[in-house]
Design a protein around this motif. Structure first.
Motif, mmCIF file in Angstrom:
data_model
loop_
_atom_site.group_PDB
_atom_site.id
_atom_site.type_symbol
_atom_site.label_atom_id
_atom_site.label_comp_id
_atom_site.label_asym_id
_atom_site.label_seq_id
_atom_site.Cartn_x
_atom_site.Cartn_y
_atom_site.Cartn_z
ATOM 1 N N ALA A 20 0.599 -1.252 -0.081
ATOM 2 C CA ALA A 20 -0.004 0.070 -0.157
ATOM 3 C C ALA A 20 0.853 1.142 0.129
ATOM 4 C CB ALA A 20 -0.944 -0.115 1.154
ATOM 5 N N LEU A 21 2.000 1.157 -0.579
ATOM 6 C CA LEU A 21 2.769 2.404 -0.785
ATOM 7 C C LEU A 21 2.097 3.316 -1.862
ATOM 8 C CD1 LEU A 21 6.631 1.208 -0.622
ATOM 9 C CD2 LEU A 21 5.330 2.781 0.989
ATOM 10 N N ASP A 42 -6.346 -9.340 5.385
ATOM 11 C CA ASP A 42 -7.854 -8.847 5.579
ATOM 12 C C ASP A 42 -8.202 -7.436 5.301
ATOM 13 O OD1 ASP A 42 -6.751 -7.901 7.564
ATOM 14 O OD2 ASP A 42 -7.899 -9.189 9.265
ATOM 15 N N LYS A 43 -7.054 -6.682 4.620
ATOM 16 C CA LYS A 43 -7.331 -5.360 4.370
ATOM 17 C C LYS A 43 -7.430 -5.075 2.815
ATOM 18 C CE LYS A 43 -6.458 -2.049 7.128
ATOM 19 N NZ LYS A 43 -6.017 -2.462 8.671
ATOM 20 N N GLU A 44 -8.242 -4.322 2.481
ATOM 21 C CA GLU A 44 -8.747 -3.937 1.239
ATOM 22 C C GLU A 44 -8.382 -2.495 0.990
ATOM 23 O OE1 GLU A 44 -12.749 -4.388 -0.655
ATOM 24 O OE2 GLU A 44 -12.600 -6.441 -0.230
ATOM 25 N N VAL A 45 -7.711 -2.418 -0.228
ATOM 26 C CA VAL A 45 -7.014 -0.958 -0.681
ATOM 27 C C VAL A 45 -7.719 -0.762 -1.869
ATOM 28 C CG1 VAL A 45 -5.366 0.326 -1.070
ATOM 29 C CG2 VAL A 45 -4.935 -1.613 0.710
ATOM 30 N N THR A 46 -8.416 0.372 -2.082
ATOM 31 C CA THR A 46 -9.175 0.684 -3.256
ATOM 32 C C THR A 46 -8.871 2.148 -3.425
ATOM 33 O OG1 THR A 46 -11.328 0.996 -2.369
ATOM 34 C CG2 THR A 46 -10.964 -1.026 -3.364
ATOM 35 N N ALA A 47 -9.362 2.584 -4.538
ATOM 36 C CA ALA A 47 -8.771 3.949 -5.050
ATOM 37 C C ALA A 47 -9.941 4.964 -4.114
ATOM 38 C CB ALA A 47 -9.337 4.388 -6.571
ATOM 39 N N ASP A 48 -11.153 4.679 -3.648
ATOM 40 C CA ASP A 48 -11.884 5.664 -3.219
ATOM 41 C C ASP A 48 -11.777 5.654 -1.682
ATOM 42 O OD1 ASP A 48 -12.819 4.004 -5.002
ATOM 43 O OD2 ASP A 48 -14.484 3.746 -3.512
ATOM 44 N N LYS A 49 -11.181 4.601 -1.178
ATOM 45 C CA LYS A 49 -11.339 4.242 0.389
ATOM 46 C C LYS A 49 -10.180 4.763 1.143
ATOM 47 C CE LYS A 49 -11.844 -0.022 1.871
ATOM 48 N NZ LYS A 49 -12.258 -1.359 2.105
ATOM 49 N N LYS A 50 -10.397 5.696 2.265
ATOM 50 C CA LYS A 50 -9.436 6.272 2.917
ATOM 51 C C LYS A 50 -8.797 5.457 3.850
ATOM 52 C CE LYS A 50 -8.597 10.768 2.847
ATOM 53 N NZ LYS A 50 -7.368 11.286 2.867
ATOM 54 N N LYS A 82 -6.757 3.651 7.041
ATOM 55 C CA LYS A 82 -6.158 3.948 8.234
ATOM 56 C C LYS A 82 -5.357 2.602 8.545
ATOM 57 C CE LYS A 82 -9.775 7.005 9.884
ATOM 58 N NZ LYS A 82 -11.246 6.602 10.128
ATOM 59 N N ASN A 83 -4.654 2.626 9.461
ATOM 60 C CA ASN A 83 -3.767 1.582 10.035
ATOM 61 C C ASN A 83 -3.167 0.818 9.047
ATOM 62 O OD1 ASN A 83 -4.609 1.887 12.458
ATOM 63 N ND2 ASN A 83 -6.705 0.742 12.226
ATOM 64 N N LEU A 84 -2.366 1.693 8.051
ATOM 65 C CA LEU A 84 -1.547 0.813 6.957
ATOM 66 C C LEU A 84 -0.327 0.488 7.834
ATOM 67 C CD1 LEU A 84 -2.040 3.401 3.955
ATOM 68 C CD2 LEU A 84 -2.893 1.153 4.152
ATOM 69 N N LYS A 85 -0.105 0.928 8.882
ATOM 70 C CA LYS A 85 1.188 0.435 9.455
ATOM 71 C C LYS A 85 0.938 -0.820 9.664
ATOM 72 C CE LYS A 85 3.715 3.695 12.063
ATOM 73 N NZ LYS A 85 4.353 4.228 13.585
ATOM 74 N N GLU A 86 -0.029 -1.484 10.001
ATOM 75 C CA GLU A 86 -0.195 -2.880 10.087
ATOM 76 C C GLU A 86 0.403 -3.944 9.148
ATOM 77 O OE1 GLU A 86 -3.903 -5.778 11.092
ATOM 78 O OE2 GLU A 86 -4.030 -3.600 12.068
ATOM 79 N N VAL A 87 -0.088 -3.267 7.836
ATOM 80 C CA VAL A 87 0.096 -3.841 6.578
ATOM 81 C C VAL A 87 1.532 -3.650 6.337
ATOM 82 C CG1 VAL A 87 -0.134 -3.625 4.150
ATOM 83 C CG2 VAL A 87 -2.099 -3.394 5.409
ATOM 84 N N ARG A 88 2.223 -2.800 6.610
ATOM 85 C CA ARG A 88 3.541 -2.446 6.340
ATOM 86 C C ARG A 88 4.591 -3.249 6.963
ATOM 87 N NH1 ARG A 88 2.297 3.504 4.794
ATOM 88 N NH2 ARG A 88 1.582 3.029 2.621
ATOM 89 N N GLN A 89 4.041 -3.571 8.392
ATOM 90 C CA GLN A 89 4.586 -4.570 9.247
ATOM 91 C C GLN A 89 4.615 -6.137 8.716
ATOM 92 O OE1 GLN A 89 3.373 -6.906 11.830
ATOM 93 N NE2 GLN A 89 5.614 -7.606 11.798
ATOM 94 N N ASP A 96 5.896 7.167 9.290
ATOM 95 C CA ASP A 96 4.627 8.018 8.899
ATOM 96 C C ASP A 96 5.084 9.422 8.455
ATOM 97 O OD1 ASP A 96 2.269 8.583 8.208
ATOM 98 O OD2 ASP A 96 1.175 7.959 9.909
ATOM 99 N N PHE A 97 5.209 9.963 7.151
ATOM 100 C CA PHE A 97 5.578 11.136 7.134
ATOM 101 C C PHE A 97 4.205 12.266 6.848
ATOM 102 C CE2 PHE A 97 8.999 8.842 4.947
ATOM 103 C CZ PHE A 97 10.217 9.606 5.401
ATOM 104 N N SER A 98 3.144 11.867 6.878
ATOM 105 C CA SER A 98 1.969 12.547 6.530
ATOM 106 C C SER A 98 1.048 12.742 7.535
ATOM 107 C CB SER A 98 1.221 12.027 5.204
ATOM 108 O OG SER A 98 0.893 10.690 5.422
ATOM 109 N N SER A 99 1.113 12.030 8.642
ATOM 110 C CA SER A 99 0.133 12.230 9.689
ATOM 111 C C SER A 99 0.906 12.096 11.187
ATOM 112 C CB SER A 99 -0.989 11.260 9.602
ATOM 113 O OG SER A 99 -0.493 9.956 9.878
ATOM 114 N N GLY A 100 0.039 12.327 12.199
ATOM 115 C CA GLY A 100 0.468 12.151 13.531
ATOM 116 C C GLY A 100 1.054 13.865 13.703
#
Lengths: 289, 265, 280
Positions: free
Chosen positions: A55-56, A68-76, A78-85, B188-192
């Motif tokens: 999700a970069l 279990d995370k869905e990433v689409t164009a229109d959805k804001k 949150k918690n991308l950190k979990e994905v990145r870990q 995290d560069f963009s929030s916080g």
């Protein structure tokens, strides 16, 4: 953890005069425990695909499902950190991202960003540094005093210490000498086997793809050109050559033998050993004629 | 992030303004900055505005392009306008609501000064939109050449400028790459909170500096290997050529100046 | 061999400032006119240092280097740099100009070539590397292989007799690598350029006329590709690789297939298998 890209499209600088379509209609499945290789020329869109895996980048159409995370164009999101870990990326020339005073601090940086305690991070650093084939003494050194090859390994250790479920590698051996290349790839392969670590390798090297991957995706002009197991992909090497892509030496050699001898081997050999056996038995049979 | 900066980016085209000698463009901008201050009434400001509009149309840069590029600066213009509206308390009272009041002189001054500001920005962006940075560098090097006599390092300065220009896109790509690499490591560069965001800059800046030093070193080696040893004895590949269009544009500006002086009150 | 000695290295030793141990120790060899010489070795074997010495970017503490019979010194270095062009590893960090043509002109400007001639040479050298249609392109719009070809154009514009490729293809993708090697091959064939390529790419080394293997700052072995790749396991010890046909020849022999020698090219090996074993 499974990752899947479903009809993903990505446009750079969308809605500006500089808009450029990078990938379109890309669907790739990466079930947990796979070793997938993504191959293509520079500009084929493989780097763009890679950045969707944690999700970069957010697709401009279609969707990416990471666990279990869905990433689409229109959805804001949150918690991308979990994905990145969970999805660690080793970028091309990862030594360029080192910045801390000591190797240990640099390796601990990732895990601690994801909320791991200092003690735990240091424990992981000790494990990771050995995994990449360096000794513990190096932990107290400055990363900038190391050789290029050592820096590369430290940067990789920094990603491994995040203990991701999936590891994504972007040309991890670029610029290394042959021994360095082999050591690094063997290490990732061992991790994949021992820990069932899902691995995605983005590369130009057909040799590495055929040797290590159990699935291959070939990208061309921003689209998936072909996907399948190495055997499936290399059974028709002509297609790849037409795209100007290399084929592994073994496959190329088999093809030359088949052309000269006007025969067809029963299988596509992917290792030198396999090919040697095939040729040896062919010659024995041939000699009797 | 970096990709969105359009302000002042060169737009290739084959207009009269594009083909002008960068020296004449630089001189005209310099003079324009001076004569803007001559204007002091609607007529003279009108003349300046017409001149600027003519320049824009000659440059053939699409108007929406100029405007979209100017957006960030428009706030500054608006701010200038408001400042004058609120703070100048001369002339007839036009409007009052509680403590808030607008005077005629405030409105007049506000409009004039923000217009002056706006025209200056427009003119300079025409320069950067129609002239490649390297042409500007060449123009400056040539105009500043006399300073060589007082030991001012004109050649070195121009070379520094052109190398910086050459490496800006490279550094942007690199910044983007490192940002992504660190984001993947949990930054995290963009929030916080602000404090965290400032801290997030360190893992970006240090690698950027380290890599730039390495680049600089390699570039210096490469330059030396290609025979670079300072400005002495060097010939120049790029040439500037002053033509009739340059002289006429300067004359045109002279006429404008004369009109401004004539009609100012 | 009656070939001209173009460069002579005599007992070179070199140590970097602030570093213990020599980067190069007692290295001597000659480079002949018109040959393609590959310098191979692991990272840190001293092969890149060698390239920098040849161009006078460093000077050896001991020993001497002669180019065309001229001793390389602080005085002669600028003359010699005109004869030896270098292409470095990182395509970005040697691109000085803001556009392709400016970059090619950079070396010419440095050497005070008059403008009319510059225009001609820039055009000619960009045609030679097949980059003529990119005259006004900016570097960040070019691929790595294209940038390296521009770097080569910058070198040939100065009409040197030697071109040194200092790992010039190691950061490129396969396509870029092929473009660059093809360009250099063409220059060697048609313009009698002497090529020194520092590399760990085997395909590059196999096609060289001569190979020098460096190890820990010393000259380890010198010979034709055939001779060098017979070394086999020794090369692996030096962290180098063995070309595929050699590897396969060896395995085939182990399987009882008799071969007259180890083969360096796939075509030769296929032909041998065909003629001596199958077609009976």
């Amino acid at each position: 953890m499974d990752i899947s890209l479903q009809k993903v499209e990505y446009r750079y600088q969308a809605k500006t005069p500089f808009e450029r379509l990078a990938i379109k209609d890309v669907s790739i499945n990466i079930p947990s425990g796979t070793f997938l290789a993504i191959i293509g020329h520079t500009g084929s869109g493989k780097s763009t695909v890679l950045q969707h895996l944690n999700a970069l980048l957010k697709p401009t159409a279609g969707k990416v499902v990471i666990g279990d995370k869905e990433v689409t164009a229109d959805k804001k999101q949150k918690n991308l950190k979990e994905v990145r870990q969970k999805v660690g990326i080793v970028f091309q020339f990862p030594e360029h991202q080192l910045f801390e005073e000591t190797v240990e601090k640099d390796i601990c940086f990732g895990p601690m960003n994801f909320g791991v305690t200092m003690e735990e991070a240091q424990r992981r650093a000790k494990v990771a540094i050995k995994q990449v084939g360096l000794s513990e003494e190096i932990l107290s050194k400055s990363p900038f005093d190391l050789s290029g090859g050592q820096m590369r390994r430290v940067a990789i250790a920094g990603v491994l210490a995040m203990e991701p479920d999936v590891i994504v590698l972007d040309e991890p051996t670029a610029g290394l000498d042959p021994r360095g290349r082999k050591e690094i790839m063997d290490m990732f392969h061992a991790l994949h086997i021992e820990r069932k670590l899902s691995t995605v390798l983005v590369t130009h090297s057909m040799e590495d793809a055929s040797k290590y991957a159990d699935h291959i995706v070939i990208m061309q002009n921003g689209e998936v050109y072909k996907k399948g197991t190495p055997e499936e992909i290399f059974t028709s090497p002509e297609d790849l050559m037409q795209l100007g892509l290399d084929v592994p030496e073994v496959v190329r050699f088999q093809q030359k033998i088949e052309e000269t001898f006007h025969i067809k081997f029963s299988q596509t050999c992917l290792t030198v050993e396999m090919l040697t056996k095939e040729i040896a038995s062919l010659l024995k049979g041939g000699g009797q004629k | 992030m970096m990709e969105k900066m359009i302000f002042g980016r060169y737009v290739p085209a084959q207009s009269l303004i594009h083909r002008m000698d960068p020296r004449s463009k630089l001189v005209i901008i310099f003079l324009f900055v001076c004569i803007v201050f001559i204007a002091n009434n609607s007529l003279t400001y009108g003349l300046l505005a017409i001149y600027t509009l003519v320049m824009i149309s000659l440059s053939k840069v699409p108007f929406r392009f100029i405007i979209s590029g100017l957006k960030p600066v428009l706030w500054l213009v608006l701010f200038t306008l408001l400042l004058h509206l609120f703070l100048t308390k001369e002339g007839e009272l036009l409007f009052q609501a509680g403590w808030f009041s607008i005077y005629e002189e405030g409105l007049r001054q506000g409009i004039f000064i923000s217009l002056r500001f706006f025209l200056l920005i427009l003119m300079t962006s025409i320069l950067t939109l129609t002239t490649t940075p390297i042409e500007i560098t060449d123009g400056l090097e040539n105009l500043l050449h006399p300073l060589n006599k007082v030991k001012f390092p004109v050649h070195e300065l121009a070379l520094m400028m052109s190398i910086s220009l050459r490496f800006i896109p490279t550094l942007m790509q690199e910044t983007d790459k490192i940002m992504k690499a660190q984001t993947a490591r949990g930054v995290d560069f963009s929030s916080g909170p602000i404090k965290d965001r400032v801290k997030a800059i360190i893992p970006l800046l240090i690698p950027l500096f380290v890599n730039s030093f390495k680049r600089a070193e390699e570039l210096a080696t490469a330059m030396e290997a290609r025979g670079y040893r300072g400005g002495e004895g060097r010939t120049k590949y790029r040439q500037l050529s002053w033509g009739i269009k340059d002289t006429s544009m300067l004359v045109f500006l002279g006429i404008l100046t004369a009109l401004l002086v004539l009609f100012r009150t | 061999m009656s070939k001209e000695k173009l460069v002579q290295l005599d007992n070179i030793s070199f140590q970097y400032a602030l570093e213990t141990g020599f980067a190069l120790r007692n290295v001597s060899f000659d480079i002949y006119e018109g040959e393609w010489l590959a310098l191979v070795g692991h990272n840190g074997s001293g092969k890149s240092t060698l390239a920098k010495l040849l161009n006078g970017l460093h000077f050896p503490q001991e020993g001497s280097i002669k180019v065309n019979g001229m001793l390389l010194t602080e005085e002669s270095v600028w003359e010699i740099r005109k004869k030896i062009g270098m292409v470095f590893q990182n395509p970005d960090n040697q691109f000085v100009g803001t556009t392709v043509k400016d970059d090619v002109a950079f070396g010419l400007e440095n050497n005070g070539i008059v403008r009319e001639e510059m225009l001609e040479r820039v055009k000619y050298s960009l045609e030679k590397v097949k980059m003529a249609q990119f005259l006004d392109q900016e570097p960040h719009h070019l691929s790595g292989g294209q940038k390296q070809r521009v770097a080569i154009a910058g070198v040939i514009a100065l009409r040197p007799s030697i071109i040194i490729l200092d790992e010039a293809t190691s950061m490129l993708d396969p396509r870029g690598r092929e473009e660059v090697l093809e360009t250099v091959r063409e220059l060697k064939e048609n313009h009698h350029m002497t090529v020194i390529s520092i590399t760990h790419d085997l395909e590059e080394a196999v096609k060289a006329d001569r190979i020098i293997v460096m190890n820990k700052g010393e000259l380890y072995r010198e010979g034709s590709p055939k001779e060098i790749f017979q070394l086999d396991e020794e090369l692996v010890q030096l962290s180098l690789d063995i070309p595929f046909p050699v590897k396969l020849s060896k395995l085939l022999k182990e399987q009882g297939v008799s071969l007259s020698r180890h083969f360096l090219s796939e075509e030769e090996l296929v032909a041998e298998l065909w003629t001596s074993h199958y077609k009976k």
